[in-house]
Design a protein around this motif. Structure first.
Motif, mmCIF file in Angstrom:
data_model
loop_
_atom_site.group_PDB
_atom_site.id
_atom_site.type_symbol
_atom_site.label_atom_id
_atom_site.label_comp_id
_atom_site.label_asym_id
_atom_site.label_seq_id
_atom_site.Cartn_x
_atom_site.Cartn_y
_atom_site.Cartn_z
ATOM 1 N N TYR A 268 -3.325 -9.199 -18.996
ATOM 2 C CA TYR A 268 -2.226 -9.853 -18.289
ATOM 3 C C TYR A 268 -2.459 -11.355 -18.367
ATOM 4 C CZ TYR A 268 -1.208 -5.181 -16.656
ATOM 5 O OH TYR A 268 -0.894 -3.841 -16.622
ATOM 6 N N ASP A 269 -1.580 -12.043 -19.075
ATOM 7 C CA ASP A 269 -1.751 -13.479 -19.338
ATOM 8 C C ASP A 269 -0.626 -14.261 -18.676
ATOM 9 O OD1 ASP A 269 -4.057 -13.158 -21.093
ATOM 10 O OD2 ASP A 269 -2.650 -12.256 -22.511
ATOM 11 N N GLY A 270 -0.654 -14.305 -17.351
ATOM 12 C CA GLY A 270 0.424 -14.943 -16.623
ATOM 13 C C GLY A 270 1.684 -14.103 -16.633
ATOM 14 N N ALA A 271 1.530 -12.790 -16.613
ATOM 15 C CA ALA A 271 2.677 -11.886 -16.640
ATOM 16 C C ALA A 271 3.451 -11.971 -15.327
ATOM 17 C CB ALA A 271 2.216 -10.455 -16.885
ATOM 18 N N THR A 272 4.746 -11.773 -15.417
ATOM 19 C CA THR A 272 5.594 -11.807 -14.230
ATOM 20 C C THR A 272 5.537 -10.468 -13.510
ATOM 21 O OG1 THR A 272 7.095 -13.393 -15.271
ATOM 22 C CG2 THR A 272 7.946 -12.152 -13.379
ATOM 23 N N GLY A 273 5.257 -10.546 -12.221
ATOM 24 C CA GLY A 273 5.199 -9.342 -11.407
ATOM 25 C C GLY A 273 5.835 -9.557 -10.065
ATOM 26 N N TRP A 274 6.150 -8.451 -9.381
ATOM 27 C CA TRP A 274 6.776 -8.517 -8.066
ATOM 28 C C TRP A 274 5.965 -7.683 -7.082
ATOM 29 C CZ3 TRP A 274 9.316 -8.642 -12.610
ATOM 30 C CH2 TRP A 274 10.236 -9.685 -12.799
ATOM 31 N N LEU A 275 5.800 -8.204 -5.893
ATOM 32 C CA LEU A 275 5.014 -7.539 -4.867
ATOM 33 C C LEU A 275 5.633 -6.189 -4.523
ATOM 34 C CD1 LEU A 275 2.649 -7.883 -2.793
ATOM 35 C CD2 LEU A 275 4.379 -8.773 -1.196
ATOM 36 N N LEU A 276 4.787 -5.155 -4.449
ATOM 37 C CA LEU A 276 5.204 -3.827 -4.004
ATOM 38 C C LEU A 276 4.538 -3.562 -2.660
ATOM 39 C CD1 LEU A 276 6.597 -1.088 -4.426
ATOM 40 C CD2 LEU A 276 4.569 -0.343 -5.696
ATOM 41 N N GLY A 277 5.333 -3.384 -1.630
ATOM 42 C CA GLY A 277 4.768 -3.205 -0.301
ATOM 43 C C GLY A 277 4.397 -4.536 0.316
ATOM 44 N N ASP A 278 3.511 -4.498 1.309
ATOM 45 C CA ASP A 278 3.144 -5.698 2.054
ATOM 46 C C ASP A 278 2.065 -6.489 1.324
ATOM 47 O OD1 ASP A 278 4.899 -4.985 4.092
ATOM 48 O OD2 ASP A 278 3.364 -3.815 5.136
ATOM 49 N N LEU A 279 2.129 -7.816 1.478
ATOM 50 C CA LEU A 279 1.119 -8.699 0.913
ATOM 51 C C LEU A 279 -0.242 -8.378 1.525
ATOM 52 C CD1 LEU A 279 0.740 -11.166 -0.991
ATOM 53 C CD2 LEU A 279 1.025 -12.634 1.030
ATOM 54 N N HIS A 280 -1.266 -8.309 0.671
ATOM 55 C CA HIS A 280 -2.646 -8.041 1.069
ATOM 56 C C HIS A 280 -2.840 -6.628 1.641
ATOM 57 C CE1 HIS A 280 -2.540 -12.638 1.746
ATOM 58 N NE2 HIS A 280 -2.910 -12.374 0.498
ATOM 59 N N LYS A 281 -1.856 -5.759 1.418
ATOM 60 C CA LYS A 281 -1.966 -4.356 1.841
ATOM 61 C C LYS A 281 -1.817 -3.430 0.626
ATOM 62 C CE LYS A 281 -2.152 -5.422 6.252
ATOM 63 N NZ LYS A 281 -3.378 -5.214 7.063
ATOM 64 N N GLY A 282 -2.315 -3.917 -0.496
ATOM 65 C CA GLY A 282 -2.121 -3.181 -1.738
ATOM 66 C C GLY A 282 -2.844 -1.852 -1.794
ATOM 67 N N MET A 283 -3.978 -1.761 -1.104
ATOM 68 C CA MET A 283 -4.724 -0.506 -1.147
ATOM 69 C C MET A 283 -3.933 0.625 -0.494
ATOM 70 S SD MET A 283 -7.328 -1.158 -2.900
ATOM 71 C CE MET A 283 -8.140 0.410 -2.674
ATOM 72 N N ARG A 284 -3.205 0.315 0.565
ATOM 73 C CA ARG A 284 -2.407 1.337 1.227
ATOM 74 C C ARG A 284 -1.319 1.853 0.291
ATOM 75 N NH1 ARG A 284 2.130 1.372 4.759
ATOM 76 N NH2 ARG A 284 2.277 -0.899 4.639
ATOM 77 N N ALA A 285 -0.662 0.935 -0.412
ATOM 78 C CA ALA A 285 0.383 1.337 -1.349
ATOM 79 C C ALA A 285 -0.205 2.085 -2.541
ATOM 80 C CB ALA A 285 1.159 0.111 -1.815
ATOM 81 N N MET A 286 -1.334 1.610 -3.029
ATOM 82 C CA MET A 286 -1.944 2.255 -4.191
ATOM 83 C C MET A 286 -2.426 3.660 -3.855
ATOM 84 S SD MET A 286 -2.737 2.350 -7.331
ATOM 85 C CE MET A 286 -2.507 0.706 -8.003
ATOM 86 N N PHE A 287 -2.870 3.875 -2.623
ATOM 87 C CA PHE A 287 -3.388 5.193 -2.276
ATOM 88 C C PHE A 287 -2.286 6.250 -2.201
ATOM 89 C CE2 PHE A 287 -7.622 3.550 -1.339
ATOM 90 C CZ PHE A 287 -8.386 4.614 -1.806
#
Length: 592
Positions: A268-287
């Motif tokens: 990923y070389d500066g790829a454009t992405g969008w937040l899924l779920g809450d900021l800094h709560k990625g583990m909850r969404a990933m689980f």
């Protein structure tokens, strides 16, 4: 080479005689009558047998290749993927609001088992897509759901899960991939991920990557981790595909097995992405994705073993070697078939008892998922959360063991690639590693799940076993061959849990040193419960004059084998747990 026939009769037995799905109060289950499920299973079985299984060996031999930045899948995969899509199989349990069919998850498990048995590497392309669908469905905004889910449901686009980096596997707090916020609300994702299954390929128009990365202000460890949607090709506001995103394949991993699936290094070389779920709560969404994946991997463990068992059974029935010690069984031939020999029968029965028990356990787990998701049943949610590491860890360990046992039936021929048995062994091996290595599953079980909700789900499991035994104790045949062994195994599990309760806080090494044994002890008790339920159902069918009496008699005999020869392993696991930490921890590091 191996062939595959879908075990639809056994699946119907589990659905309608062990679990009684059409009588369940779970929303959607009333529609699952025998004719309806038979139609689905028969059609999925045909796809598995006629389309996917013939590509298993060739896909393994050819593998995937990276050509000028494009990942090419093996010959025949395009046509097979189109057939699976045209049949609507990826959408079977997806939300109708986004183009899904809305059937219960248990039917997705049943069809998924067939596809895995026929061609595990191929099925991973759609299997991972379902995980991405679930994560976006659970945590995405409505705009994100509308933008991505319809295409993921049809597998016009596929999905991935990006966690692991070269310097960190399970310890995700060490990740270095960064997400820099942009003025338009997007993020620039920079970093490298490895071991990304189906990371890129030529089967779909787009690949939607779900990427864990650290955004500013999140703190250290996993507290700073967020989850992002990073498409391979950017999606315009009108849903059409736009420019290529700054994500590329650095390499395709050379692996022991699952050669037909592209396991990629993703840059990923500066790829454009969008937040899924809450900021800094990625583990909850990933689980959300991880827990689904762990159940799917447990299914992979026994589904590959099913295919290996079918080949071993056929070989043992046809291969002439030696004479039965009690007298010739094939007097007109030069030798008797392998299956007359007690040790071959032991080997085959251990495989058969495992595969059929694992199917019951997995379908039961799927029914708990449905009860949780469709009926809001908190008890079912707690129980499947407790059982998830058991299903993943125990079923994949024993599934690999079963595949090795199937290879052993072939003797030296099993070691020759021409027979195809080594592929089952090589493919099954990864299931013990990915989506959280099985040692991590055991730690999760003992360190987190056992004490969850004050131990309420664990106690509910014990009560379930106790109630089943009490409810059926008047059945003398069931009591002797099934209930007494189950009662003894359940006592071993309770004793092990008490060891952890008394030692865990003051001597955590003791608990963790016994965690792997506890996972297997728990798995055996679950399988014992399933076999007791199966024996009750088969006995009722025989008493009622059911048509295929041989099927039901075989079911009871196989269950007796498990209870007599496999379930006593609980005593061994308990003995190991009681030794505590000393045998594991006393050796100085320099002594290794």
């Amino acid at each position: 080479m191996p062939s595959y026939a879908a075990p639809t009769q056994d699946m119907q037995f589990v659905l309608h005689e062990v679990l009684n799905v059409s009588q369940s109060e779970t929303p959607g289950y009333a529609d699952l009558d025998r004719d309806f499920t038979a139609a689905i299973l028969d059609e999925a079985g045909k796809i598995a047998r006629d389309v996917l299984a013939p590509l298993n060996a060739s896909g393994d031999a050819e593998g995937c290749r990276l050509e000028n930045g494009v990942v090419r899948t093996p010959a025949g995969f395009h046509e097979a993927f189109a057939a699976v899509k045209d049949g609507g199989w990826p959408a079977i349990d997806c939300d109708p609001a986004y183009g899904g069919q809305g059937l219960p998850y248990i039917m997705s498990c049943a069809t998924g088992e067939m596809f895995v048995s026929a061609n595990m590497a191929f099925n991973m392309y759609q299997g991972l897509t379902h995980g991405a669908y679930s994560a976006i469905h659970a945590h995405g905004t409505e705009a994100q759901r509308m933008a991505y889910l319809p295409k993921l449901v049809t597998c016009d686009w596929t999905g991935t899960m990006n966690l692991t980096e070269p310097h960190c596997g399970t310890d995700l707090g060490m990740m270095r991939t960064r997400a820099e916020p942009q003025a338009d609300g997007s993020y620039r994702i920079t970093g490298q991920k490895i071991f990304i299954s189906a990371g890129d390929h030529d089967l779909a128009e787009n690949v939607i990557h779900l990427v864990l990365a650290k955004a500013p202000g999140g703190g250290e460890g996993t507290r700073g981790v967020s989850l992002f949607i990073v498409p391979k090709i950017l999606v315009n506001d009108d849903g059409s595909l736009g420019a290529r995103n700054a994500v590329s394949v650095g390499n395709i991993e050379e692996k022991m097995g699952i050669h037909g699936n592209a396991t990629c290094v993703m840059n990923y070389d500066g790829a454009t992405g969008w937040l899924l779920g809450d900021l800094h709560k990625g583990m909850r969404a990933m689980f959300t994705m991880m827990n689904e994946a762990r159940l799917s991997v447990g299914l992979q463990g026994y589904a590959v073993a099913e295919a290996a068992y079918q080949s071993a059974r056929s070989y043992a029935q046809d291969r002439l070697q030696g004479r039965a010690v009690t007298g010739a069984k094939n007097p007109d031939g030069p030798a008797d078939p392998l299956i007359v020999h007690p040790d071959i029968r032991r080997n085959l029965l251990s495989q058969k008892a495992f595969v059929e028990g694992a199917r019951m356990l997995t379908f039961w787990g799927a029914s708990l998922v449905d009860r949780s998701n469709r009926a809001g049943d908190a008890a079912a949610e707690g129980l499947i959360s407790l059982l998830t590491p058991v299903l993943k860890g125990f079923l994949t360990d024993k599934g690999f063991e079963a595949a090795v046992n199937a290879q052993q039936v072939f003797g030296g021929h099993g070691y020759i690639e021409e027979q195809g048995m080594s592929q089952f062994v090589r493919d099954a091996r990864i299931t013990m590693i990915y989506e959280g290595a099985n040692g991590v599953q055991a730690l999760d079980l003992v360190g987190r799940k056992l004490a969850a909700e004050g131990g309420k789900p664990m106690m509910a499991f014990f009560e379930m076993v106790k109630a089943f035994i009490k409810e059926n104790e008047s059945d003398e045949a069931l009591a002797k061959d099934f209930l007494e062994p189950l009662k003894a195994a359940s006592r071993d599990l309770q004793a092990a849990a008490m060891v952890f309760a008394s030692e865990g806080m003051k001597n955590p090494d003791a608990a963790l040193a016994g965690s792997y044994d506890f996972m297997h002890l728990f798995g055996h008790v679950c399988m014992g419960l399933m076999w007791a339920r199966a024996a009750r159902a088969a006995g009722a069918a025989l008493t009622g004059g059911a048509g295929d009496a041989d099927f039901y008699r075989a079911k009871i005999a196989t269950g007796r084998y498990y209870m007599a020869r496999e379930l006593p392993a609980t005593a061994l696991h308990l003995a190991r747990i009681r030794t505590g930490a000393a045998p594991v921890m006393d050796l100085a590091e320099a002594g290794f």
